[in-house]
Design a protein around this motif. Structure first.
Motif, short mmCIF file in Angstrom:
data_model
loop_
_atom_site.label_atom_id
_atom_site.label_comp_id
_atom_site.label_asym_id
_atom_site.label_seq_id
_atom_site.Cartn_x
_atom_site.Cartn_y
_atom_site.Cartn_z
N TYR A 146 0.70 -1.34 0.54
CA TYR A 146 -0.11 0.37 -0.32
C TYR A 146 0.99 1.41 -0.01
CZ TYR A 146 -3.01 -3.31 1.95
OH TYR A 146 -3.27 -4.61 3.08
N LEU A 150 1.75 4.43 -2.75
CA LEU A 150 1.53 5.87 -2.54
C LEU A 150 2.62 6.58 -2.56
CD1 LEU A 150 -0.84 5.59 1.18
CD2 LEU A 150 -1.78 6.40 -1.17
N LYS A 153 2.50 9.33 -4.65
CA LYS A 153 1.02 10.74 -4.37
C LYS A 153 -0.33 11.35 -4.84
CE LYS A 153 3.35 12.52 0.33
NZ LYS A 153 3.70 13.91 0.24
N ASP A 155 -3.25 11.83 -7.82
CA ASP A 155 -4.82 12.11 -7.00
C ASP A 155 -5.25 10.71 -7.21
OD1 ASP A 155 -4.37 14.65 -6.13
OD2 ASP A 155 -5.56 15.34 -7.69
N GLY A 156 -5.02 10.23 -8.05
CA GLY A 156 -5.71 8.35 -8.49
C GLY A 156 -4.79 7.52 -7.41
N LEU A 158 -4.67 7.44 -4.07
CA LEU A 158 -5.24 7.81 -2.69
C LEU A 158 -6.56 6.83 -2.90
CD1 LEU A 158 -5.05 11.46 -1.97
CD2 LEU A 158 -3.59 9.45 -1.12
N GLU A 159 -7.45 7.28 -3.98
CA GLU A 159 -7.79 6.07 -4.31
C GLU A 159 -8.99 4.88 -4.58
OE1 GLU A 159 -10.65 7.38 -7.73
OE2 GLU A 159 -12.10 5.68 -6.89
N THR A 161 -5.53 3.56 -3.46
CA THR A 161 -4.94 3.06 -2.41
C THR A 161 -5.78 2.24 -1.17
OG1 THR A 161 -3.30 4.00 -2.80
CG2 THR A 161 -3.43 2.22 -0.87
N PHE A 162 -7.44 3.38 -1.49
CA PHE A 162 -7.65 3.12 -0.41
C PHE A 162 -8.81 1.28 -1.06
CE2 PHE A 162 -11.87 3.08 1.97
CZ PHE A 162 -11.53 4.06 3.07
N LYS A 163 -9.15 1.64 -2.13
CA LYS A 163 -9.59 0.21 -2.14
C LYS A 163 -8.67 -1.25 -1.85
CE LYS A 163 -12.24 -0.69 -6.42
NZ LYS A 163 -12.39 -0.42 -7.91
N GLU A 236 -1.89 3.52 -10.39
CA GLU A 236 -1.38 4.86 -9.93
C GLU A 236 0.71 4.56 -10.02
OE1 GLU A 236 -2.74 7.55 -10.45
OE2 GLU A 236 -4.63 6.23 -11.32
N LEU B 86 -3.27 3.96 9.61
CA LEU B 86 -2.53 3.84 7.64
C LEU B 86 -4.25 4.27 6.90
CD1 LEU B 86 -1.05 4.62 5.39
CD2 LEU B 86 -1.42 1.70 4.74
N LEU B 90 -4.87 8.23 5.16
CA LEU B 90 -5.80 8.39 3.48
C LEU B 90 -6.77 8.87 3.20
CD1 LEU B 90 -5.10 4.53 1.91
CD2 LEU B 90 -4.23 7.33 0.88
N LEU B 94 -7.08 12.19 1.09
CA LEU B 94 -8.99 12.15 0.63
C LEU B 94 -9.76 13.59 0.29
CD1 LEU B 94 -9.84 8.03 0.22
CD2 LEU B 94 -9.20 9.82 -1.87
N ARG B 97 -8.24 16.53 -1.05
CA ARG B 97 -8.00 16.26 -2.41
C ARG B 97 -9.67 16.85 -2.88
NH1 ARG B 97 -2.90 14.38 -3.97
NH2 ARG B 97 -1.95 14.61 -2.80
N TYR B 98 -10.53 16.12 -2.49
CA TYR B 98 -11.96 15.69 -2.56
C TYR B 98 -12.72 16.63 -2.12
CZ TYR B 98 -9.80 12.82 -5.92
OH TYR B 98 -9.12 11.54 -6.67
N ILE B 106 -16.51 11.29 -4.39
CA ILE B 106 -14.87 10.96 -4.89
C ILE B 106 -15.11 10.46 -6.37
CG2 ILE B 106 -13.16 10.17 -4.73
CD1 ILE B 106 -13.24 10.51 -1.33
N ARG B 110 -13.40 11.97 -10.32
CA ARG B 110 -12.42 11.15 -11.25
C ARG B 110 -12.93 10.85 -13.06
NH1 ARG B 110 -9.22 7.66 -9.86
NH2 ARG B 110 -7.96 8.02 -11.25
N ILE C 74 4.97 5.22 6.21
CA ILE C 74 4.30 6.19 4.95
C ILE C 74 3.07 7.99 5.78
CG2 ILE C 74 2.74 4.38 5.66
CD1 ILE C 74 4.16 6.00 1.94
N LEU C 78 3.11 10.37 4.03
CA LEU C 78 1.85 10.39 2.91
C LEU C 78 1.50 12.02 3.88
CD1 LEU C 78 -0.38 9.62 1.26
CD2 LEU C 78 -1.65 8.63 3.23
#
Lengths: 497, 111, 229, 79
Positions: A146, A150, A153, A155-156, A158-159, A161-163, A236, B86, B90, B94, B97-98, B106, B110, C74, C78
């Motif tokens: 993960y 990142l 960094k 933009d995509g 972040l999303e 990595t969350f997934k 990403e 973590l 995030l 997020l 950004r959004y 979100i 995109r 991280i 971040l």
């Protein structure tokens, strides 16, 4: 005569020591990393050569094998360890030039710290002979993955990595529960001991444990309904991470799954249940869906992500057959795919590094600007399709043979169909690469740096080399089934009885 | 004792439901937290033996609870806390950004 | 409608788990029986959970400490360092004074938990978290600058690195002494009389290493999350 | 007596978890989560696991809740 524990703790020491080296001198950082990676590679080769003469056991803490955490290096583990360290070594060398510093001056040290932890995690997963230890290393590999996504960094990322994190946490929970159930129903965590006592576990519980392991590891090695994180994450992530993840990262999870299936459940369980046909059908679905999805992609990394998922489908078919031939074919495809995808992603990284080329449109004309890199890319792509005389052809051929031998004619029929599909989309990529166009370099350059190009070229030409001289890897792989098909061999090896 | 297993199963169900159905990022993280806690509760509960005592061997007790799942549970707690941290990092990024925590919005932004 | 599907899926999975739990049977717990019978004698620790965590299965502990290490790395990368705006000057002087007097107590509690890990409940992880609370209190009650001036990011990072390295080096002593990695009793670490403070072989040292690492790691995580605009 | 308390704790556990998921206010949800881990801690003490109970207090009850509250204060409070 290094002991096998160094394979895991040398990357750990490197990662922990990075912060201290940085205090002394920033210039020392890269030589330190290169030195450590080189020593690590030498150690791995030494251990692997000895492990092929005689499988090795290393009991941590000096305890009796029954009650300690053991490292078990049988032929399959040795091959995986060799593969992981070769790919990692090339990726480390590549990353030394590829990863650029950001404003805060933290990116490079943190990237390498996480990369070395990832290497340690994967090697730990491969070498350990203890179920809970496997989970711990699995989590190390997961969390560093993960983190590496990142590192730029974007933009995509972040999303994505969350997934990825969500999927990864779920897979961790599934595996954790499965391990607890195994512990409660056998009273031990040592894999060989579990294998001895697992026969007494009631059938219903066994199948639930199997489902948990399959979904848990399946999320990580991207079986088809569980693959959705991968196409979102790959575009990403930095290219060297793609190479290491697609090449060996998902293979480590696959290896863990193979180990669990063959050692814990044993050959009898596979033979007496419908597990093989289930996994074969699932594998066919996986590669067909993935090929069809790959066909629609414009982003190259997304396309290759789907292609990786498809190759996992082939491997699953091969290894679930539970025959000598199937295991050799599956193992050979694991090795080949690591080399091919490593070459492809590293070459793609060079395209991105100099030309910011991320889609099929973007790479137009690069065939002339970057002749050697493009040639490497082409070699690897042809190997991916499965054309002779490349290694991809051989391993696919072996998988078809193995499937026919076990009577799965339909699955064997679908494999060439899948290759045909991959031919279509890979040719589209290659056509774009060699068509005329005016690529705009980001920086003025004459030819790519050697440290970027060399790892890609080595991997690309090894595809051709293994295709022409497959004797050595096949001989090595010939030994793996001894400890897998008959789990009593593994038990004897580990428990010395 | 079946009852405790039932409770754990319901907790797992609640956690999974939250992860699958909620659209708010923080709610998903809370769901994961509940799921992980349920698994750790399972570890601790499975170590219990009726009449057993704490596995600190000093007096003349005879029966102890099983120390292995407890040790594993400690490991699992720490790993779970790391992933939660973590995730929260995030979530903050997020949101920066959004400007929303809703996962569908979100995705829409995109394109 | 989608929620209903989610609910059905969750119930299906949960009932599978329930089936598995209720299908469990009593078996011979050979691993834990062995630990309980011989643990005190072989490790010198009387708290079996610590004995398992730091001696029999010390390698797992190295792994989990590595997970925190990776997470702290991280997260601090971040969320880059910026001025803090939240939780500032919300507290009166009284709170400041009382927190300043509480901090030594928290420190002693944390150190106690770390040092007595092999005798009583607690250990490196719990103690390390308590130590991290000190840095967190500094951040929450005063502000980030105060916290960073007391213990800067690079210092915490160094402590974390050193703690992690110390763990590996203690493990290497086992190899130097002729046994294997992370050996304690076999490597000639002083086992002592079980129940006394100077006992337990390598366990107290490993506890200290883990305590330092976890404390610094969690403090880094918390301070990184609180940073930003 | 202990039995009753044990079952009561189980009920609190269930109730707080469902409430934490159902409520719209995220801060209340996180506070409910501390009730959740609080009752877990008590259960661990009942189940003779003081090590895990201590770790649960400081990690789930303390650090994780703190991190959640920081996150909420930096984002929005409502679902």
């Amino acid at each position: 005569m290094a002991s096998p524990i160094w394979l895991i703790i040398l990357p750990l020491i490197t990662a922990f020591g990075l912060g201290i080296v940085k205090i002394f001198s920033k210039k020392l950082l890269k030589p330190f990393l290169a030195l450590s990676a080189t020593i690590h590679l030498i150690l791995v080769i030494d251990v692997v050569i000895r492990a092929f003469e005689e499988p090795m056991i290393y009991s941590l803490g000096g305890w009796d094998r029954l009650f300690a955490i053991n490292l078990v290096i049988d032929p399959l583990a040795a091959i995986m360890a060799l593969l992981i360290s070769v790919i990692s070594y090339l990726v480390v060398i590549y990353s030394l030039s590829f990863i650029k510093e950001d404003k805060s001056k933290y990116r490079v040290p943190k990237y390498f710290l996480l990369l070395f932890l990832l290497i340690a995690g994967m090697l730990g997963m491969v070498l350990t002979g203890d179920l809970f230890n496997l989970y711990v290393f699995f989590e190390i590999a997961a969390i560093t993955s993960y983190a590496l996504v990142l590192i730029y960094k974007r933009d995509g990322s972040l999303e994505g990595t969350f997934k990825y994190l969500l999927a990864g946490t779920l897979s961790g929970v599934f595996i954790l529960v499965a391990i607890l159930l195994v512990y409660l129903s056998t009273g031990t965590l040592n894999m060989a001991r579990i294998a001895v006592k697992f026969a007494e576990v009631p059938g219903q519980l066994k199948s639930i444990i199997l489902i948990l392991f399959l979904t848990g590891f399946g999320i990580k090695f991207a079986l088809v309904p569980l693959h959705t994180w991968m196409p979102d994450v790959y575009p990403e992530a930095p290219a060297p991470y793609n190479a290491i993840s697609s090449g060996v990262g998902i293979k480590a999870s696959l290896y863990a799954f193979i180990r669990v299936i063959y050692v814990l459940f044993g050959f009898d369980f596979i033979a007496n249940t419908e597990l093989t046909s289930l996994l074969v059908v699932w594998g066919v679905i996986t590669f067909m869906v993935a090929h069809l999805m790959a066909y629609q992609q414009k982003n190259l990394k997304r396309l290759f992500a789907f292609s990786s998922i498809a190759q996992v489908g082939y491997i699953i078919i091969a290894v679930s057959l539970a025959t000598d031939k199937g295991l050799i074919a599956g193992g050979f495809h694991i090795v080949n795919h690591a080399l091919m995808k490593g070459a492809i992603f590293l070459a793609l990284g060079i395209f991105i590094y100099y030309f910011k080329a991320e889609t099929i449109e973007d790479i137009k004309g690069l065939g002339r600007s970057l002749p050697l890199t493009s040639f490497t890319f082409t070699l690897a792509a042809l190997a991916m399709i499965g054309l002779p005389p490349f290694n991809g052809f051989l391993s696919k051929w072996l998988i078809i043979e193995a499937a026919l031998e076990s009577g799965y004619t339909v699955a064997a029929f679908f494999i060439p169909v899948g290759s045909l599909l991959s031919l279509v989309y890979y040719l589209r990529v290659l056509q774009s690469l060699y068509s005329s166009g005016e690529p705009k370099p980001r920086v003025d350059f004459k030819r790519p740096r050697l440290s970027l190009e060399l790892p890609a070229v080595i991997l690309g030409f090894s595809c051709l080399l293994l295709g022409i001289f497959p004797r050595l890897p096949l001989d090595m792989l010939g030994q793996i089934s001894h400890y897998l098909l008959d789990s009593s061999n593994y038990i004897n090896l580990l428990l010395g009885g | 004792m079946e009852l405790t297993y039932l409770v754990i199963a319901i907790l797992i169900c609640v956690g999974l439901y939250a992860i699958a159905s909620k659209r708010n990022l923080l709610k998903i993280v809370i769901g994961i937290n509940i799921l992980e806690s349920a698994v750790i509760f399972l570890f601790v509960f499975s170590s219990y033996r009726p009449g057993g005592t704490v596995p600190i061997i000093s007096g003349n007790h005879e029966l102890f609870v099983d120390p292995v799942p407890q040790a594993l549970a400690l490991t699992a707690i720490v790993i779970g806390a790391s992933t939660t941290a973590l995730m929260l990092g995030l979530v903050i990024e997020l949101y920066k950004r959004y400007d929303t925590l809703n996962i569908t919005e979100i995705r829409k932004m995109r394109g | 409608m989608r929620k209903l599907y989610c609910l059905i899926l969750a119930i299906l999975l949960a009932s599978m788990f329930f089936m598995a739990f209720s299908g469990l049977q009593e078996v011979d717990m050979e691993l834990s029986n062995f630990y309980l019978e011989t643990g005190v004698e072989e490790t010198g620790a009387i708290n079996m959970v610590t004995a398992i965590l730091f001696d029999y299965r010390g390698f797992d502990t190295l792994g989990e400490a590595t997970v925190i290490f990776a997470a702290a790395t991280i997260i601090s990368f971040l969320l880059p360092k910026k001025q803090t705006t939240m939780l500032k000057d919300d507290f009166s002087l009284l709170v400041h004074k009382s927190i300043k007097s509480v901090i030594p107590i928290v420190f002693i509690l944390g150190v106690y938990l770390v040092v007595f890990g092999h005798l009583s409940p607690g250990g490196g992880f719990t103690g390390g978290v308590i130590l991290a609370v000190i840095a967190i209190l500094w951040t929450v009650v005063f502000d980030l600058e105060y916290s960073e001036s007391k213990l800067s990011y690079s210092t915490k990072s160094l402590i974390e690195d050193l703690g992690a390295l110390a763990f590996v080096i203690i493990g290497l002593f086992g190899m130097i002494a002729g046994s294997t990695f992370l050996a304690s009793g076999q490597a000639g670490f002083y086992l002592g009389t079980p129940g006394e403070i100077l006992s337990g072989g390598a366990i107290p040292y490993l506890n200290m290493a883990v305590g330092a690492k976890v404390g610094a790691g969690l403090a880094i995580i918390f301070n990184s999350l609180i940073k930003g605009e | 007596m202990e039995q009753i308390l044990y079952y009561l704790l189980l009920i609190i556990l269930l109730g707080s978890s469902i409430f934490a998921i159902a409520t719209k206010n995220l801060l209340i949800s996180v506070i409910t989560l501390t009730v959740f881990s609080g009752s877990l801690v008590m259960l661990y003490v009942f189940l003779q696991a003081p090590d895990v109970a201590l770790a649960e207090i400081v990690i789930s009850g303390g650090i994780t809740t703190g991190l959640f509250i920081v996150t909420i204060s930096k984002t929005e409070g409502l679902e």
